[in-house]
Design a protein around this motif. Structure first.
Motif, mmCIF file in Angstrom:
data_model
loop_
_atom_site.group_PDB
_atom_site.id
_atom_site.type_symbol
_atom_site.label_atom_id
_atom_site.label_comp_id
_atom_site.label_asym_id
_atom_site.label_seq_id
_atom_site.Cartn_x
_atom_site.Cartn_y
_atom_site.Cartn_z
ATOM 1 N N ASP A 32 0.805 -1.218 0.000
ATOM 2 C CA ASP A 32 0.000 0.000 0.000
ATOM 3 C C ASP A 32 0.841 1.272 0.000
ATOM 4 O O ASP A 32 0.443 2.266 -0.599
ATOM 5 C CB ASP A 32 -0.966 0.006 1.182
ATOM 6 C CG ASP A 32 -2.179 -0.880 0.936
ATOM 7 O OD1 ASP A 32 -2.527 -1.099 -0.241
ATOM 8 O OD2 ASP A 32 -2.780 -1.343 1.924
ATOM 9 N N ILE A 33 2.004 1.271 0.652
ATOM 10 C CA ILE A 33 2.808 2.501 0.659
ATOM 11 C C ILE A 33 3.515 2.718 -0.675
ATOM 12 O O ILE A 33 3.975 3.819 -0.956
ATOM 13 C CB ILE A 33 3.843 2.533 1.805
ATOM 14 C CG1 ILE A 33 4.872 1.415 1.671
ATOM 15 C CG2 ILE A 33 3.149 2.527 3.148
ATOM 16 C CD1 ILE A 33 6.027 1.519 2.646
ATOM 17 N N ARG A 34 3.566 1.680 -1.522
ATOM 18 C CA ARG A 34 4.260 1.772 -2.809
ATOM 19 C C ARG A 34 3.329 1.809 -4.009
ATOM 20 O O ARG A 34 3.754 2.178 -5.104
ATOM 21 C CB ARG A 34 5.182 0.560 -2.977
ATOM 22 C CG ARG A 34 6.281 0.475 -1.960
ATOM 23 C CD ARG A 34 6.910 -0.917 -1.948
ATOM 24 N NE ARG A 34 7.856 -1.053 -0.886
ATOM 25 C CZ ARG A 34 9.146 -0.751 -0.981
ATOM 26 N NH1 ARG A 34 9.633 -0.324 -2.116
ATOM 27 N NH2 ARG A 34 9.944 -0.887 0.045
ATOM 28 N N ARG A 35 2.090 1.412 -3.830
ATOM 29 C CA ARG A 35 1.221 1.249 -4.999
ATOM 30 C C ARG A 35 0.875 2.581 -5.646
ATOM 31 O O ARG A 35 0.564 3.557 -4.969
ATOM 32 C CB ARG A 35 -0.025 0.458 -4.643
ATOM 33 C CG ARG A 35 -0.965 1.119 -3.710
ATOM 34 C CD ARG A 35 -1.989 0.139 -3.181
ATOM 35 N NE ARG A 35 -3.225 0.236 -3.925
ATOM 36 C CZ ARG A 35 -4.412 0.036 -3.389
ATOM 37 N NH1 ARG A 35 -4.526 -0.321 -2.127
ATOM 38 N NH2 ARG A 35 -5.494 0.153 -4.116
ATOM 39 N N PRO A 36 0.965 2.627 -6.975
ATOM 40 C CA PRO A 36 0.673 3.863 -7.696
ATOM 41 C C PRO A 36 -0.832 4.086 -7.811
ATOM 42 O O PRO A 36 -1.553 3.213 -8.269
ATOM 43 C CB PRO A 36 1.300 3.618 -9.075
ATOM 44 C CG PRO A 36 1.278 2.125 -9.238
ATOM 45 C CD PRO A 36 1.407 1.546 -7.863
ATOM 46 N N LEU A 37 -1.283 5.247 -7.374
ATOM 47 C CA LEU A 37 -2.721 5.499 -7.365
ATOM 48 C C LEU A 37 -3.147 6.651 -8.272
ATOM 49 O O LEU A 37 -4.287 7.107 -8.198
ATOM 50 C CB LEU A 37 -3.190 5.728 -5.934
ATOM 51 C CG LEU A 37 -3.239 4.414 -5.150
ATOM 52 C CD1 LEU A 37 -3.294 4.647 -3.662
ATOM 53 C CD2 LEU A 37 -4.435 3.590 -5.593
ATOM 54 N N LEU A 45 5.319 6.211 -0.417
ATOM 55 C CA LEU A 45 6.745 6.111 -0.115
ATOM 56 C C LEU A 45 7.564 6.945 -1.096
ATOM 57 O O LEU A 45 8.578 7.543 -0.722
ATOM 58 C CB LEU A 45 7.200 4.649 -0.123
ATOM 59 C CG LEU A 45 8.572 4.375 0.490
ATOM 60 C CD1 LEU A 45 8.660 4.859 1.937
ATOM 61 C CD2 LEU A 45 8.902 2.887 0.414
ATOM 62 N N GLY A 46 7.114 7.018 -2.338
ATOM 63 C CA GLY A 46 7.787 7.858 -3.321
ATOM 64 C C GLY A 46 7.735 9.331 -2.950
ATOM 65 O O GLY A 46 8.708 10.071 -3.161
ATOM 66 N N ALA A 89 10.053 3.975 -4.762
ATOM 67 C CA ALA A 89 11.093 3.172 -4.110
ATOM 68 C C ALA A 89 11.180 1.816 -4.789
ATOM 69 O O ALA A 89 10.159 1.191 -5.069
ATOM 70 C CB ALA A 89 10.771 3.003 -2.630
ATOM 71 N N THR A 90 12.402 1.383 -5.053
ATOM 72 C CA THR A 90 12.590 0.054 -5.625
ATOM 73 C C THR A 90 12.254 -0.994 -4.572
ATOM 74 O O THR A 90 12.148 -0.686 -3.374
ATOM 75 C CB THR A 90 14.044 -0.138 -6.090
ATOM 76 O OG1 THR A 90 14.905 -0.162 -4.935
ATOM 77 C CG2 THR A 90 14.486 0.963 -7.050
#
Length: 198
Positions: A32-37, A45-46, A89-90
């Motif tokens: 969830d902190i990384r998923r593109p919305l 996180l980005g 973030a990778t």
């Protein structure tokens, strides 16, 4: 009337924005902190990674206090870095690393702010030559504005993930209504939008 310390006041607003942004990650999974919305890939996180870089550049390089002693990370703002690489973030970059870097950026920035006067001159290396000279005051206002903007992005992204809304923990600035009220409110706004469009 109490006399205020302008630098302390600006730093307080910056810290409030920092805290609001990082709070939006609390309680969420790695996914969830990384998923593109958004269609441009905006993710929580980005946003934190990006703002860490913003602080390190503006409060570090601009005032001759670079954060990286040697080679900066591959996402750092160079001609060789992949476009937009500071906005996600990778899989190898953990939440702890990114948030930790952001907290290190705070310390580094706060050191610059404490050391210099508001009228201290810096030079933004990536700006056009005729605009490079800036004051610490200018950079503080700019970074506060940028951080608040991205905290607003984070507000929306977090709401899309799990419905959480509000400014900060314990200070959500939202009317204390239940889910049914909010659903009715949203439906009402949808009706108004359609009426205005007809």
């Amino acid at each position: 009337m109490t006399e205020t310390n302008p630098k302390a006041e600006l730093l307080r607003y910056l810290q409030e924005a920092r805290d609001a942004l990082t709070w939006k990650l609390d309680g969420l999974s790695e996914y969830d902190i990384r998923r593109p919305l958004t269609s441009t890939g905006t993710n929580l996180l980005g946003l934190v990674k990006h703002v860490a870089g913003v602080e390190l550049g503006y409060f570090g390089d601009t005032f001759g206090r670079p954060f990286f002693d040697e080679e900066p990370p591959p996402w750092w703002y160079t001609e060789e870095s992949e476009p937009n690489s500071d906005m996600w973030a990778t899989a190898d970059e953990s939440r702890e690393q990114i948030v930790g870097l952001y907290r290190q950026a705070w310390e580094h920035s706060d050191g610059t702010i404490a050391t210099l006067t508001l009228d201290a001159i810096g030079h933004v290396p990536w700006w056009p030559e005729e605009r490079r000279e800036v004051t610490l005051h200018h950079i503080l206002v700019r970074v506060i504005s940028d951080t608040q903007r991205h905290a607003g992005h984070a507000d929306i992204v977090r709401e899309l993930i799990d419905g959480s809304a509000g400014h900060s923990q314990g200070k959500d600035s939202m009317p204390p209504e239940d889910q049914a009220w909010w659903e009715s409110h949203r439906n009402r706004l949808e009706r108004v939008a359609r009426e205005a469009n007809s």
